[in-house]
Design an enzyme around this catalytic site. Structure first.
Site, mmCIF file in Angstrom:
data_model
loop_
_atom_site.group_PDB
_atom_site.id
_atom_site.type_symbol
_atom_site.label_atom_id
_atom_site.label_comp_id
_atom_site.label_asym_id
_atom_site.label_seq_id
_atom_site.Cartn_x
_atom_site.Cartn_y
_atom_site.Cartn_z
ATOM 1 N N SER A 221 -27.622 -52.644 38.630
ATOM 2 C CA SER A 221 -25.911 -52.616 38.765
ATOM 3 C C SER A 221 -25.607 -52.832 40.185
ATOM 4 O O SER A 221 -25.560 -54.108 40.170
ATOM 5 C CB SER A 221 -27.143 -50.732 38.897
ATOM 6 O OG SER A 221 -25.687 -50.070 38.641
ATOM 7 N N GLU A 345 -24.509 -48.296 28.095
ATOM 8 C CA GLU A 345 -24.157 -47.657 30.430
ATOM 9 C C GLU A 345 -22.730 -46.249 30.471
ATOM 10 O O GLU A 345 -23.675 -46.170 31.690
ATOM 11 C CB GLU A 345 -23.591 -48.970 30.537
ATOM 12 C CG GLU A 345 -24.474 -50.458 29.958
ATOM 13 C CD GLU A 345 -24.994 -50.292 30.876
ATOM 14 O OE1 GLU A 345 -25.789 -49.632 32.133
ATOM 15 O OE2 GLU A 345 -25.761 -51.659 31.112
ATOM 16 N N HIS A 447 -27.509 -46.548 31.453
ATOM 17 C CA HIS A 447 -27.632 -47.397 32.702
ATOM 18 C C HIS A 447 -29.096 -46.689 32.978
ATOM 19 O O HIS A 447 -29.094 -46.000 33.398
ATOM 20 C CB HIS A 447 -26.867 -46.611 33.141
ATOM 21 C CG HIS A 447 -26.041 -48.016 34.699
ATOM 22 N ND1 HIS A 447 -26.188 -49.330 34.413
ATOM 23 C CD2 HIS A 447 -25.988 -47.457 35.490
ATOM 24 C CE1 HIS A 447 -25.918 -49.834 35.482
ATOM 25 N NE2 HIS A 447 -26.263 -48.706 36.718
#
Length: 545
Positions: A221, A345, A447
């Site tokens: 991320s 995600e 995610h």
């Protein structure tokens, strides 16, 4: 050396003593400082060298996290629990337990790292993996349960997990800060911290058993995005030799230092606006900002998100240009590169933003129409885009989730793979699709879902089956093979398929799921539409700057 209390290792600033459960086991050194505390007049300055100490410094307890917003991370965890498909009693009890759990201490004195090594001796010369945590550049810590595991070190590498300044204290830009800088820029202190940590690794890791000439940076991320920033920063050249970017976001790639662009007013102007909101107006804002205690500053951060969020900045020096543009122009580091994203995600990200396009995250979204900014951004291509996301034109949440996942993570990961391979550099692309075991789960391959697989960590809210553990072992073999040789296949005896090099003429990825398969990249058509829009953005950015 080793004594009954734990191994002692010399650093350039002094000796540190870690812990080890048994002779021959993984040695862990926690909260090892790599730079001086950025407090007082050092707030919002590049990191300074570590101040030496006398004697042996205990390195057995986690240090504090950087000051952070925290509220967004708590909401993320709540959504994660609610999406596991558990019954209401279990979900409610877990969420209540998370809220009651002790919160990590936050402190400006946060520039430290954790080293885990299977052999703390200079003769070992093991590959080094430096982990950069995620959290939207606003939150997170190297000590989180998702990463706190010896599994990578048990696989024969020296793992290093770093803290760095976040959000307001890590990325504030301001005209007065730029004026006092010898480089005429401001912001990006968190990125400079990451570079200082890599310099510490270069100068010290041999004594922990690591090879300073074989360093892999990896992150997820915002940490994955940080990997890209380091790949394009001239200040980081030579400090690492391989790179792995897991779900690198595109949220901080359009933030210019002085020029308004997209939904950003310019980072320096944003800094002035933050000071104004505190009632610090007129000249000499910087001195008065430095006098304010962090808790007071973060009260405003948490109360006014649009003013409180501060991101890496394209400043022409630390981050000379957008990583998207740098990769397209072949200006990134020439290192072997793994990049990828997860299948779903957007499930935990979409509820946190007001808009499905990250660049316009603070704009309200109409319930029954395509947002105006999407019409403007895609123009005639909108007709090609909408069939891929049925219901997006009427605000259907599932369509927004799918679009956000592709726009923010999937297409950018493919962009970086395509351009890195086009430049002639070794490149591998992955797609993580493993989902929670419950048939009622709604988060999919969310995610950050791959974190426990890569790190081999044990997270109570994310129980793993035996099959999950086997998949994690496979992924760690690929990750550590990449660290050893610059090829995720070399020495990875997984029993599965060979992970193919990414080639633009025949783009394939490895799919990590209930089975591990190699398949053609399945979203080339929609990625093409998203890439065309990105190319227009980059042209506009070049004109604006």
């Amino acid at each position: 050396m080793f004594n009954n209390d734990g191994p002692i290792v010399a650093t350039t600033a002094g000796e540190v003593q870690g812990s080890r459960k048994e002779e021959g086991g993984v040695a862990v050194f926690k909260a090892v400082p790599y730079a001086a505390p950025p407090v007082g007049d050092r707030r919002w300055r590049p990191p300074a060298p570590v101040e030496p100490w006398k004697g042996v410094r205990k390195a057995t307890k986690d240090g504090p996290a950087a000051w952070q917003r925290a509220s967004g991370f708590e909401e993320f965890l709540t959504l994660l629990v609610e999406g596991q498909g558990w019954n209401r009693v279990r979900s409610a009890a877990t969420i209540a337990g998370l809220k009651r759990a002790p919160k990590p201490k936050q402190d400006e004195d946060c520039l430290h790292l954790t080293v885990r090594t299977p052999d703390p001796s200079p003769e070992a010369k093991l590959p080094v993996m430096v982990w950069i945590h995620g959290g939207d550049h606003q939150d997170g810590s190297s000590n989180e349960v998702f990463y706190a595991s010896n599994a990578l070190a048990e696989s024969g590498v020296v793992s290093v997990a770093i803290n760095y300044r976040l959000g307001l204290l890590g990325y504030l830009a301001h005209p007065e800060l730029s004026a006092e800088s010898i480089d005429g820029v401001s912001g990006n202190y968190g990125t400079l911290d990451q570079i200082a940590a890599l310099e510490w690794v270069r100068d010290n890791i041999a004594n922990f058993g690591g090879d300073p000439d074989n360093v892999t940076i990896f992150g997820e991320s915002a940490g994955g995005e940080s990997v890209l920033h380091l790949m394009v920063s001239p200040l980081a050249r030579g400090l690492f030799h391989r790179a792995i970017a897991q779900s690198p976001a595109n949220g901080g790639q359009h933030n210019l230092l002085r020029t308004p662009f997209l939904d950003h007013p310019g980072a320096e102007a944003r800094g002035v606006a933050f000071a104004d909101a505190l009632g610090i107006t007129g000249p000499d804002q910087l001195r008065r900002l430095r006098e304010r205690p962090p808790a007071e500053l973060y009260d405003l951060v948490r109360a006014a998100t649009r003013l409180g969020d501060h991101y890496p900045t394209i400043d022409g020096h630390v981050i000379p240009t957008s990583p998207f543009a740098a990769f397209a122009n072949g200006q990134q580091a020439d290192v072997p590169f793994v990049v990828g994203s997860n299948a779903n995600e957007g499930t935990l990200i979409q509820p946190l933003f007001e808009a499905p396009m990250i660049e316009y995250r603070y704009r309200p979204v109409p319930d029954d129409a395509v947002p105006v900014e999407m019409q403007q951004a895609f123009g005639d291509d909108l007709a090609r885009l909408l069939p891929h996301y049925p219901g997006l034109d009427v605000g259907e949440p599932g369509a927004q989730i799918d679009f956000l996942g592709d726009h923010m993570f999937g297409a950018p990961a493919h962009w970086y793979a395509r351009h890195h391979a086009t430049a002639g550099h070794p490149t591998w692309l992955y797609h993580f699709a493993r989902t929670p075991p419950s048939k009622k789960q709604t988060v999919g391959a969310f995610h950050a879902a791959e974190l426990t697989f890569v790190h081999g960590s044990s997270v109570p809210i994310l129980p793993m089956s035996d099959d999950d553990k086997a998949l994690g072992a496979t992924m760690r073999q690929h990750w550590t093979a990449m660290a050893r040789s610059g090829n995720p296949n070399e020495g990875a005896d997984t029993g599965g398929p060979k992970w193919p090099d990414y080639t633009p003429t025949d783009p394939q990825w490895i799919r990590f799921d209930h089975t591990v398969d190699v398949e053609p990249v399945t979203k080339l058509e929609v990625y093409g539409v998203l890439d065309a829009r990105l190319e227009r953005v980059l042209r506009d950015m070049e004109s604006a700057s």
